[in-house]
Write a protein that holds these residues in place. Structure first.
Motif, PDB file in Angstrom:
ATOM      1  N   TRP A  79      -4.258   0.402   7.086  1.00 18.18           N
ATOM      2  CA  TRP A  79      -3.232   1.184   6.394  1.00 18.18           C
ATOM      3  C   TRP A  79      -3.833   2.256   5.511  1.00 18.18           C
ATOM      4  O   TRP A  79      -3.129   2.863   4.719  1.00 18.18           O
ATOM      5  CB  TRP A  79      -2.306   0.259   5.604  1.00 18.18           C
ATOM      6  CG  TRP A  79      -1.580  -0.628   6.526  1.00 18.18           C
ATOM      7  CD1 TRP A  79      -1.797  -1.958   6.695  1.00 18.18           C
ATOM      8  CD2 TRP A  79      -0.578  -0.264   7.472  1.00 18.18           C
ATOM      9  NE1 TRP A  79      -0.986  -2.436   7.681  1.00 18.18           N
ATOM     10  CE2 TRP A  79      -0.222  -1.424   8.175  1.00 18.18           C
ATOM     11  CE3 TRP A  79       0.051   0.942   7.792  1.00 18.18           C
ATOM     12  CZ2 TRP A  79       0.726  -1.425   9.182  1.00 18.18           C
ATOM     13  CZ3 TRP A  79       0.995   0.939   8.794  1.00 18.18           C
ATOM     14  CH2 TRP A  79       1.329  -0.238   9.475  1.00 18.18           C
ATOM     15  N   THR A  80      -5.131   2.450   5.610  1.00 17.25           N
ATOM     16  CA  THR A  80      -5.748   3.496   4.786  1.00 17.25           C
ATOM     17  C   THR A  80      -6.315   4.618   5.629  1.00 17.25           C
ATOM     18  O   THR A  80      -6.188   5.780   5.286  1.00 17.25           O
ATOM     19  CB  THR A  80      -6.877   2.895   3.930  1.00 17.25           C
ATOM     20  OG1 THR A  80      -6.376   1.744   3.277  1.00 17.25           O
ATOM     21  CG2 THR A  80      -7.343   3.879   2.899  1.00 17.25           C
ATOM     22  N   LEU A  81      -6.943   4.277   6.740  1.00 15.37           N
ATOM     23  CA  LEU A  81      -7.730   5.274   7.460  1.00 15.37           C
ATOM     24  C   LEU A  81      -6.974   5.877   8.631  1.00 15.37           C
ATOM     25  O   LEU A  81      -6.172   5.196   9.274  1.00 15.37           O
ATOM     26  CB  LEU A  81      -9.013   4.632   7.991  1.00 15.37           C
ATOM     27  CG  LEU A  81     -10.007   4.198   6.925  1.00 15.37           C
ATOM     28  CD1 LEU A  81     -11.200   3.562   7.571  1.00 15.37           C
ATOM     29  CD2 LEU A  81     -10.427   5.377   6.081  1.00 15.37           C
ATOM     30  N   PRO A  82      -7.232   7.159   8.929  1.00 11.56           N
ATOM     31  CA  PRO A  82      -6.705   7.753  10.158  1.00 11.56           C
ATOM     32  C   PRO A  82      -7.463   7.233  11.378  1.00 11.56           C
ATOM     33  O   PRO A  82      -8.436   6.492  11.247  1.00 11.56           O
ATOM     34  CB  PRO A  82      -6.941   9.251   9.980  1.00 11.56           C
ATOM     35  CG  PRO A  82      -7.373   9.436   8.576  1.00 11.56           C
ATOM     36  CD  PRO A  82      -7.932   8.143   8.120  1.00 11.56           C
ATOM     37  N   ARG A  83      -7.003   7.671  12.536  1.00  9.52           N
ATOM     38  CA  ARG A  83      -7.566   7.178  13.792  1.00  9.52           C
ATOM     39  C   ARG A  83      -8.678   8.121  14.259  1.00  9.52           C
ATOM     40  O   ARG A  83      -8.590   9.328  14.082  1.00  9.52           O
ATOM     41  CB  ARG A  83      -6.449   7.131  14.823  1.00  9.52           C
ATOM     42  CG  ARG A  83      -6.826   6.566  16.144  1.00  9.52           C
ATOM     43  CD  ARG A  83      -5.653   6.639  17.086  1.00  9.52           C
ATOM     44  NE  ARG A  83      -4.481   5.986  16.509  1.00  9.52           N
ATOM     45  CZ  ARG A  83      -3.311   6.571  16.330  1.00  9.52           C
ATOM     46  NH1 ARG A  83      -3.134   7.807  16.690  1.00  9.52           N
ATOM     47  NH2 ARG A  83      -2.314   5.926  15.798  1.00  9.52           N
TER      48      ARG A  83
ATOM     49  N   GLU B 106      -0.353   5.431  18.821  1.00  7.87           N
ATOM     50  CA  GLU B 106       1.064   5.723  18.962  1.00  7.87           C
ATOM     51  C   GLU B 106       1.334   7.211  19.053  1.00  7.87           C
ATOM     52  O   GLU B 106       2.155   7.651  19.850  1.00  7.87           O
ATOM     53  CB  GLU B 106       1.814   5.126  17.778  1.00  7.87           C
ATOM     54  CG  GLU B 106       3.304   5.216  17.962  1.00  7.87           C
ATOM     55  CD  GLU B 106       4.036   4.960  16.672  1.00  7.87           C
ATOM     56  OE1 GLU B 106       3.593   4.115  15.900  1.00  7.87           O
ATOM     57  OE2 GLU B 106       5.060   5.628  16.454  1.00  7.87           O
TER      58      GLU B 106
ATOM     59  N   ILE C 171       0.837  -1.198   0.000  1.00 13.28           N
ATOM     60  CA  ILE C 171       0.000   0.000   0.000  1.00 13.28           C
ATOM     61  C   ILE C 171       0.869   1.244   0.000  1.00 13.28           C
ATOM     62  O   ILE C 171       0.541   2.254  -0.616  1.00 13.28           O
ATOM     63  CB  ILE C 171      -0.945  -0.033   1.216  1.00 13.28           C
ATOM     64  CG1 ILE C 171      -1.980  -1.140   1.035  1.00 13.28           C
ATOM     65  CG2 ILE C 171      -1.649   1.290   1.403  1.00 13.28           C
ATOM     66  CD1 ILE C 171      -2.889  -1.320   2.200  1.00 13.28           C
ATOM     67  N   GLN C 172       1.995   1.172   0.683  1.00 13.70           N
ATOM     68  CA  GLN C 172       2.818   2.372   0.838  1.00 13.70           C
ATOM     69  C   GLN C 172       3.938   2.461  -0.178  1.00 13.70           C
ATOM     70  O   GLN C 172       4.857   3.243  -0.004  1.00 13.70           O
ATOM     71  CB  GLN C 172       3.398   2.400   2.257  1.00 13.70           C
ATOM     72  CG  GLN C 172       2.331   2.549   3.297  1.00 13.70           C
ATOM     73  CD  GLN C 172       2.816   2.214   4.668  1.00 13.70           C
ATOM     74  OE1 GLN C 172       3.906   1.688   4.835  1.00 13.70           O
ATOM     75  NE2 GLN C 172       2.017   2.524   5.663  1.00 13.70           N
ATOM     76  N   ASP C 173       3.889   1.630  -1.217  1.00 16.62           N
ATOM     77  CA  ASP C 173       4.896   1.724  -2.260  1.00 16.62           C
ATOM     78  C   ASP C 173       6.291   1.422  -1.737  1.00 16.62           C
ATOM     79  O   ASP C 173       7.252   2.111  -2.061  1.00 16.62           O
ATOM     80  CB  ASP C 173       4.883   3.147  -2.857  1.00 16.62           C
ATOM     81  CG  ASP C 173       4.769   3.077  -4.358  1.00 16.62           C
ATOM     82  OD1 ASP C 173       4.926   1.976  -4.867  1.00 16.62           O
ATOM     83  OD2 ASP C 173       4.545   4.100  -4.991  1.00 16.62           O
ATOM     84  N   ARG C 174       6.406   0.428  -0.888  1.00 18.42           N
ATOM     85  CA  ARG C 174       7.712   0.032  -0.375  1.00 18.42           C
ATOM     86  C   ARG C 174       7.940  -1.423  -0.738  1.00 18.42           C
ATOM     87  O   ARG C 174       7.107  -2.051  -1.377  1.00 18.42           O
ATOM     88  CB  ARG C 174       7.756   0.150   1.163  1.00 18.42           C
ATOM     89  CG  ARG C 174       7.559   1.522   1.698  1.00 18.42           C
ATOM     90  CD  ARG C 174       7.715   1.521   3.206  1.00 18.42           C
ATOM     91  NE  ARG C 174       6.572   0.970   3.894  1.00 18.42           N
ATOM     92  CZ  ARG C 174       6.610  -0.070   4.713  1.00 18.42           C
ATOM     93  NH1 ARG C 174       7.733  -0.698   4.937  1.00 18.42           N
ATOM     94  NH2 ARG C 174       5.524  -0.490   5.312  1.00 18.42           N
TER      95      ARG C 174
ATOM     96  N   PRO D 165      -9.298   1.737  12.442  1.00 23.33           N
ATOM     97  CA  PRO D 165      -9.113   3.095  12.972  1.00 23.33           C
ATOM     98  C   PRO D 165      -9.516   3.248  14.434  1.00 23.33           C
ATOM     99  O   PRO D 165      -9.722   4.361  14.878  1.00 23.33           O
ATOM    100  CB  PRO D 165     -10.023   3.909  12.070  1.00 23.33           C
ATOM    101  CG  PRO D 165     -11.123   2.983  11.699  1.00 23.33           C
ATOM    102  CD  PRO D 165     -10.536   1.611  11.674  1.00 23.33           C
TER     103      PRO D 165
END
Lengths: 361, 405
Positions: A324-328, A233, A30-33, A226
């Motif tokens: 890995w998509t949404l904020p908290r 953290e 998802i994060q292009d890593r 979320p």
């Protein structure tokens, strides 16, 4: 059955191995890593390296901590999560305990989790941990209500609390006739067709909404994004497990992933046809018969476990995708969603499911 | 009485932190002091916040500074002007080119050579400064999303920032702390092929910025978390001396690139985005973040225009020497001088006092934008929740290297 105990004992840590690796690779995708690439081919041995590292770490107990609460908390959390597996049916004829009150037991034993988290938060004698524990307690208790309501809808449809009995009703081995959409008046008997047509979400279309409520509430139950406020953290460093290190931290992670798998399995069992195949028999095309073995045979065990785990793992993938998509969310928004959105929706669904059941009889 | 005062020596002064403002005597019964930082994931460096909380509600916030103090101003008093530039880089380490630009312009004006700088040099300065502004905003937006709890935007933006750092590394050999803009010129001309690579980067970046908008700015949860949170009224922002996106988020169209019209900015076409309160109240966290996102688009516009000029009117020639105007001796007349420019975080100013006899400033004071932006933190977060405090800190885009200097 002892066999099931051993299977689950091996399966839960096994899932953690797969789950952590999957989570890393999915987040990397998802994060292009690339994700872990160094240890072993494609980083496959990364988790073993991590585990070795955690095992070597010093088991630190803060000086000001309440020693016994602090030391015991990870075990309480782990025991609560792991004990819940006892009633899960893995395949036809393969479940740890055939408890007739399986659903009830599951809902209660999972709540013991909160005690462990409160013990960890209070025992750490750390303000961040305390905040995390308090948030966690409030969150888990609040979300148990919509969770319970959505499960009640299923229980009402299946008229049993036994998870194995619920499983049997959702496929070709159903002891009683299954009608399309659960409506006898339609006169379409799908008992012989099986497949997804006899799943609970099809037997009562409103259960699909209930599954969404269940899924959201279950995310909150296992403190996943979320709804990961207890270990948010950016605010609370590590939440209730701020002070934990080494093996105890690993145990907490183990229970977190165990919980993920548990709610995914539960969702699959209650809503998505449990260990039954999704493929229906269409005329001479006996897809359901071909993809599911007789209960009690080895083929039955294998196909049952395969379908159930596939469904559960798909739900786990969605959980990771969401994370890995949404904020908290914020605490008050979390409570708003729990009490003012999900609980009323759950109550309405509860009512509608009751009406549907009456229509079907 | 002599005018020197003996520093009051305390034995533990090297290890002890600044004492808390609140203690058992000043706290109410239900209140608790929560110490956030200096090692905390969302204080963006080594900021220590003393938070008085009543449950989850923040009653007061007291920032304690100085954990990254490196005596920039004292060092500057013993270095020649051209040797101060690397120290300037290390103030706002995320936007070193912008800091250099502000500092160098100040010294050039003191020397009276600001009109002799070749146009190509000026365009290159603006180009690299805007590239660096993009990089700085990327970190600001990315870490902000991470504070809110979304990890993915941060890594996407770091990926894009990597291209900028790569290009800037190509110009001067350093990824973050460049020492590229010199008094009177540049270290080097742009490397051959830079303009093409930069144009390609702009083409690559535009769709990514749209993606960013969809993933972060328009996200429902993100709006819920940031709209109506940490509202900074315009009057308060002005009173506290806020600048940059923080001030513009409150609705004041104040950008030194336009107000002072320095360098070649008057020749460039760009807008100054201001917060309009589209998602919530004007001046809330969402507005501040939105201003940064909008400024990324404006920077892209500026970069495109600079590239056009650098490929057209001021194209590289064989005999062009970027160091031609670099003075042999940097010795301004005796004066007090203040120079300022728009850094990525706001108004970055340098105050110089020179005696006219040496090339070392008698005094060099930096007006750091992050420091002034930090000062509103208590105003913004009182009465909010603990999670809102994190949202506020992130929206101010603090760089501790600049706060402590």
């Amino acid at each position: 059955m002892y066999a099931t105990l051993i299977i689950f004992l091996l399966m839960v840590p096994g899932f953690v191995v797969v789950g952590v690796y999957l989570e890393r690779k999915i987040s990397a995708f998802i994060q292009d890593r690339m994700g872990p690439m160094e240890v072993g081919k494609w980083g496959l041995l990364q988790l073993i390296a991590d585990l070795l590292k955690l095992l070597q770490k010093e088991d630190i107990v803060p000086k000001a901590a309440d020693k016994w609460l602090f030391l015991g908390a990870p075990f309480v959390i782990f025991a609560a999560v792991f004990a819940a597996y006892a009633v899960l049916p893995l395949a036809p004829g393969l479940s740890g305990s055939g408890a007739a009150v399986g659903v009830f037991y599951l809902l209660t034993i999972v709540s013991v989790d909160v005690i462990g988290i409160l013990m960890a938060g209070w025992g750490s004698n750390n303000k961040y941990a305390l905040f995390g524990a308090m948030r966690s307690g409030a969150q888990i208790i609040s979300y148990e209500i919509p969770l319970g309501l959505s499960i009640l809808c299923v229980v009402m449809l299946n008229q049993t609390l036994d998870l194995q009995a619920i499983s049997f009703q959702q496929g070709i081995y159903s002891p009683e006739p299954v009608y399309l959409f659960g409506l006898k008046d339609l006169g379409v008997d799908v008992t012989q067709m099986g497949g997804f047509l006899s799943w609970n979400i099809v037997r009562n279309p409103f259960l699909f909404l209930a599954y969404i409520v269940f899924f959201i509430a279950s995310l909150a139950e296992c403190n996943r994004a979320p709804f990961d406020l207890p270990e948010g953290e950016s605010e609370l460093v590590g939440g209730f497990h701020t002070e934990y290190s080494g093996m105890r931290y690993a145990l907490l992670m183990l229970s977190e992933y165990g919980m993920m798998l548990l709610v995914s399995l539960l969702g699959a069992i209650l809503f998505l046809g449990s260990w039954n195949t999704p493929l229906p028999n269409i005329g001479p095309l006996r897809l359901a018969d071909w993809t599911s073995g007789e209960p009690g045979t080895w083929l039955g065990y294998l196909t049952g476990a395969f379908w159930l785990l596939t469904k559960a793992l798909l739900a786990v993938l969605v959980q990771m995708w969401v994370r890995w998509t949404l904020p908290r969310l914020r605490v008050d928004q979390l409570m708003f969603l729990g009490w003012k959105v999900l609980t009323p929706v759950g109550l309405v669904l509860f009512f509608v499911s009751g009406v549907w059941r009456l229509l079907g009889v | 009485m002599s005018n020197t005062q003996q520093y009051d020596y305390q034995p533990g002064h090297l290890t002890a932190s600044e004492p808390n403002k609140y203690g058992p005597g000043t706290l109410k019964k239900e209140e608790m002091v929560l110490n956030m930082g200096p090692q905390h994931p969302s204080t963006h460096g080594v900021l220590r916040l003393e938070i008085v909380t009543d449950g989850e509600v923040v009653v007061d916030v007291v920032p304690h500074l100085g954990y990254l103090h490196r005596c920039f101003e004292k060092h500057a008093e013993s270095l020649p002007f051209n040797q101060i530039i690397p120290y300037v880089d290390r103030m706002d380490y995320l936007a070193a080119m912008n800091s250099e630009h502000a500092y160098v312009m100040g010294v050039e004006r003191m020397l009276g050579i600001e009109n002799d700088i070749p146009k190509r040099v000026e365009y290159i300065r603006v180009l690299v400064a805007e590239l660096n502004r993009l990089a700085s905003h990327f970190i600001a937006i990315g870490t902000y999303a991470m504070d809110i709890g979304a990890y993915t935007p941060f890594l996407w933006l770091v990926r894009d920032r990597e291209h900028i750092l790569g290009m800037l590394e190509w110009t001067c050999g350093s990824r973050m702390l460049y020492n590229y803009i010199w008094i009177g010129g540049l270290f080097y001309d742009l490397p051959v092929g830079f303009e093409e690579r930069c144009a390609e980067f702009v083409r690559y970046l535009k769709p990514k910025l749209v993606e960013l908008h969809q993933l972060v700015v328009e996200n429902k949860i993100f709006i819920q978390r940031t709209a109506h949170v940490g509202v900074l009224p315009m009057a308060t922002a002005i009173n506290y001396g806020c600048a940059g996106p923080v001030l513009r988020g409150s609705g004041l169209r104040y950008d030194l690139r336009r107000v002072d019209a320095y360098s070649v900015y008057p020749e460039l076409d760009f807008d100054i985005p201001v917060g309009k309160g589209e998602a919530g109240t004007r001046g809330d966290c969402w507005d501040r973040n939105w201003v940064r996102v909008a400024e990324c688009w404006e920077s892209v516009k500026i970069i495109e225009q600079c590239l056009k000029q650098l490929n057209g009117k001021y194209v590289r020639t064989r005999d062009f020497d970027p160091q031609a105007m670099v003075p042999k001796k940097i010795r301004p007349k005796a004066m007090d001088f203040y120079a300022r420019a728009e850094s990525a975080k706001g108004e970055l100013g340098f105050f110089f006092r020179t005696d006219g006899r040496s090339d070392v400033p008698v005094r060099c004071k930096a007006r750091a934008c992050s420091f002034h932006n930090l000062s509103v933190i208590a105003e913004l977060s009182r009465g909010g929740l603990l999670a809102d405090l994190v949202a506020v800190i992130g929206s101010l885009d603090l760089v501790m290297g600049e706060v402590d200097r």
